[in-house]
Design a protein around this motif. Structure first.
Motif, PDB file in Angstrom:
ATOM      1  N   TRP A   1     -10.628   1.235   7.046  1.00 47.30           N
ATOM      2  CA  TRP A   1     -10.616   1.489   5.607  1.00 47.30           C
ATOM      3  C   TRP A   1     -11.913   2.207   5.245  1.00 47.30           C
ATOM      4  O   TRP A   1     -13.005   1.773   5.623  1.00 47.30           O
ATOM      5  CB  TRP A   1     -10.443   0.186   4.822  1.00 47.30           C
TER       6      TRP A   1
ATOM      7  N   VAL B   1      -1.165   5.885  -0.571  1.00 46.89           N
ATOM      8  CA  VAL B   1      -2.598   5.650  -0.390  1.00 46.89           C
ATOM      9  C   VAL B   1      -3.435   6.917  -0.502  1.00 46.89           C
ATOM     10  O   VAL B   1      -4.651   6.845  -0.625  1.00 46.89           O
ATOM     11  CB  VAL B   1      -2.898   4.947   0.962  1.00 46.89           C
TER      12      VAL B   1
ATOM     13  N   TYR C   1       0.839  -1.197   0.000  1.00 53.50           N
ATOM     14  CA  TYR C   1       0.000   0.000   0.000  1.00 53.50           C
ATOM     15  C   TYR C   1       0.874   1.245   0.000  1.00 53.50           C
ATOM     16  O   TYR C   1       1.098   1.882   1.004  1.00 53.50           O
ATOM     17  CB  TYR C   1      -0.959  -0.021   1.200  1.00 53.50           C
TER      18      TYR C   1
ATOM     19  N   LEU D   1      -5.394  -7.439   1.260  1.00 56.55           N
ATOM     20  CA  LEU D   1      -4.915  -6.940   2.545  1.00 56.55           C
ATOM     21  C   LEU D   1      -5.344  -7.861   3.677  1.00 56.55           C
ATOM     22  O   LEU D   1      -4.556  -8.180   4.564  1.00 56.55           O
ATOM     23  CB  LEU D   1      -5.448  -5.533   2.801  1.00 56.55           C
TER      24      LEU D   1
ATOM     25  N   SER E   1      -9.098   3.609   1.424  1.00 54.66           N
ATOM     26  CA  SER E   1      -7.787   3.826   2.036  1.00 54.66           C
ATOM     27  C   SER E   1      -7.933   3.887   3.554  1.00 54.66           C
ATOM     28  O   SER E   1      -9.018   4.119   4.071  1.00 54.66           O
ATOM     29  CB  SER E   1      -7.153   5.106   1.493  1.00 54.66           C
TER      30      SER E   1
END
Length: 142
Positions: free
Chosen positions: A118, A54, A51, A133, A60
């Motif tokens: 996120w 971002v 990442y 992720l 993000s």
């Protein structure tokens, strides 16, 4: 003040030099700088997970909680060693814990934690962690 749970796993250790400007009028690293050290370690960990950059990417991570326990003052010159531990991922979040020592010194100078959620940039709402992720955070094979 969040205590690192036993199940958290070590994911990164990084070295960060103390700059002269990190100190305050009392001759030790200002309390706000510890959060910068933790931030740098967290960013390096995210970059290691793939990442990079971002900002402007959706979804993000957004930091929604941060804390620090100041155990012993850090002074210049020194090199901090920050170790990051990660917890199990939630639906849209992950918590990390930090331990700050000085290179060549096993003394614990500070501990802390941070929770990232996120977020979908268009809606401003939390969104499930991306699958890649989640696999990386769970330690599962890709």
């Amino acid at each position: 003040m969040t205590q690192r749970p036993a199940h958290a796993r070590k994911v990164l250790t990084t070295k960060i030099p103390v700059r002269w400007g990190d100190m305050d009028a009392f001759g030790h690293v200002n309390n706000t700088i510890y959060f910068r050290y933790f931030e740098q370690a967290r960013v390096e960990w995210l970059e290691a997970l793939g990442y990079r950059g971002v900002a402007g990417v959706s979804p993000s991570p957004v930091l929604v909680h941060a804390d620090c326990n100041f155990l012993k003052p850090v002074t210049y010159p020194a090199v901090c060693e920050v170790t990051v531990y990660a917890g199990e991922p939630g639906r849209s979040s992950v918590t990390s814990w930090y331990e700050l020592r000085l290179v060549g010194d096993e003394t614990l100078y500070a501990t802390g934690s941070g929770k990232m959620v996120w977020v979908d940039a268009a809606t401003g709402r939390s969104t499930p962690l991306p699958d890649d992720l989640r696999r990386a955070l769970s330690g599962s094979p890709g």
